[in-house]
Write an enzyme that holds these catalytic residues in place. Structure first.
Site, PDB file in Angstrom:
ATOM      1  N   LYS A 124       0.833  -1.207   0.000  1.00 49.03           N
ATOM      2  CA  LYS A 124       0.000   0.000   0.000  1.00 49.03           C
ATOM      3  C   LYS A 124       0.868   1.257   0.000  1.00 49.03           C
ATOM      4  CE  LYS A 124      -1.950   1.791   3.643  1.00 49.03           C
ATOM      5  NZ  LYS A 124      -2.781   2.073   4.835  1.00 49.03           N
ATOM      6  N   ASP A 142      -6.718   0.900   0.950  1.00 49.54           N
ATOM      7  CA  ASP A 142      -6.769   0.978   2.409  1.00 49.54           C
ATOM      8  C   ASP A 142      -8.149   0.527   2.881  1.00 49.54           C
ATOM      9  OD1 ASP A 142      -8.463   3.054   1.782  1.00 49.54           O
ATOM     10  OD2 ASP A 142      -7.462   4.536   3.047  1.00 49.54           O
TER      11      ASP A 142
END
Length: 214
Positions: A124, A142
């Site tokens: 991420k 997320d």
């Protein structure tokens, strides 16, 4: 998990997002690629507002890997001690700074694999840096995107990798660069976890969420 929406519906959703905000931006303050890496790494299990408050003075004196090493771990801790898991994060920041100095000439690499090899940097974080700094259409999934994607049907998936793939496979390429920012902001401020603001949602008529709120 909602059913995957079709191409035309997804295009209409992102057309509306684009009309409302043509160039959405991430909310983490940074001044270069290095401070962006640090800020995103610090943001795990913390709010962007909290990270920005902690890094406001830090980045004035430590905006390169070498300056961070010169600052030292204990001084770094003093700046970020209001952030969750700050001791472990401080160790990772110092380790990644050392690697950047020793192996990359003090520069932040711009491949996902190289970024992910840095301590405290996962997929991420790597995708955020690739997208925000190098404007590569990487999709940083997320909790907000995961929730929105599965509720709406824009990019449903059982895990973050599946959602990331659904984004890449189903969202038209002309929206890919800003896609994750539109979805993060929508998930953060409208499609909230506990009390989604469906009555104020600009894509309410297109969304597959079965428990829409008035």
């Amino acid at each position: 998990m909602a059913k995957q929406l079709d191409y035309h519906t997804i295009r209409e959703i992102f057309s509306r997002f684009h009309e409302a905000d043509a160039a959405p931006k991430g909310e983490l303050d940074h001044v270069n690629a290095y401070t962006l890496v640090v800020a995103v790494a610090l943001s795990a299990q913390a709010t962007d507002v909290g990270v920005n408050r902690a890094t406001a003075e830090l980045f004035k004196i430590a905006d390169t890997p070498q300056k961070m090493l010169d600052l030292g771990e204990e001084a770094l801790i003093e700046h970020i001690k209001t952030i969750g898991l700050y001791r472990n994060k401080a160790k990772n920041v110092m380790k990644l700074s050392r690697i950047l100095v020793d192996d990359y000439g003090g520069e932040v690499p711009n491949s996902r694999a190289a970024l992910e090899s840095l301590p405290g940097v996962g997929r991420k974080t790597a995708n955020v840096v690739l997208n925000m700094w190098w404007r590569y259409p990487a999709q940083a999934v997320d909790t907000h995107i995961f929730r929105f994607g599965n509720r709406s049907g824009v990019c449903p998936g059982k895990d973050v990798v599946a959602v990331e793939r659904a984004i890449e496979d189903n969202i038209p390429v002309d929206f890919q660069l800003h896609a994750h920012h539109w979805m993060i902001l929508h998930g953060r401020y409208v499609c909230k976890a506990r009390k989604p603001m469906c009555g104020n949602c600009l894509i309410r008529d297109l969304c597959m969420f079965e428990e829409k709120q008035l």
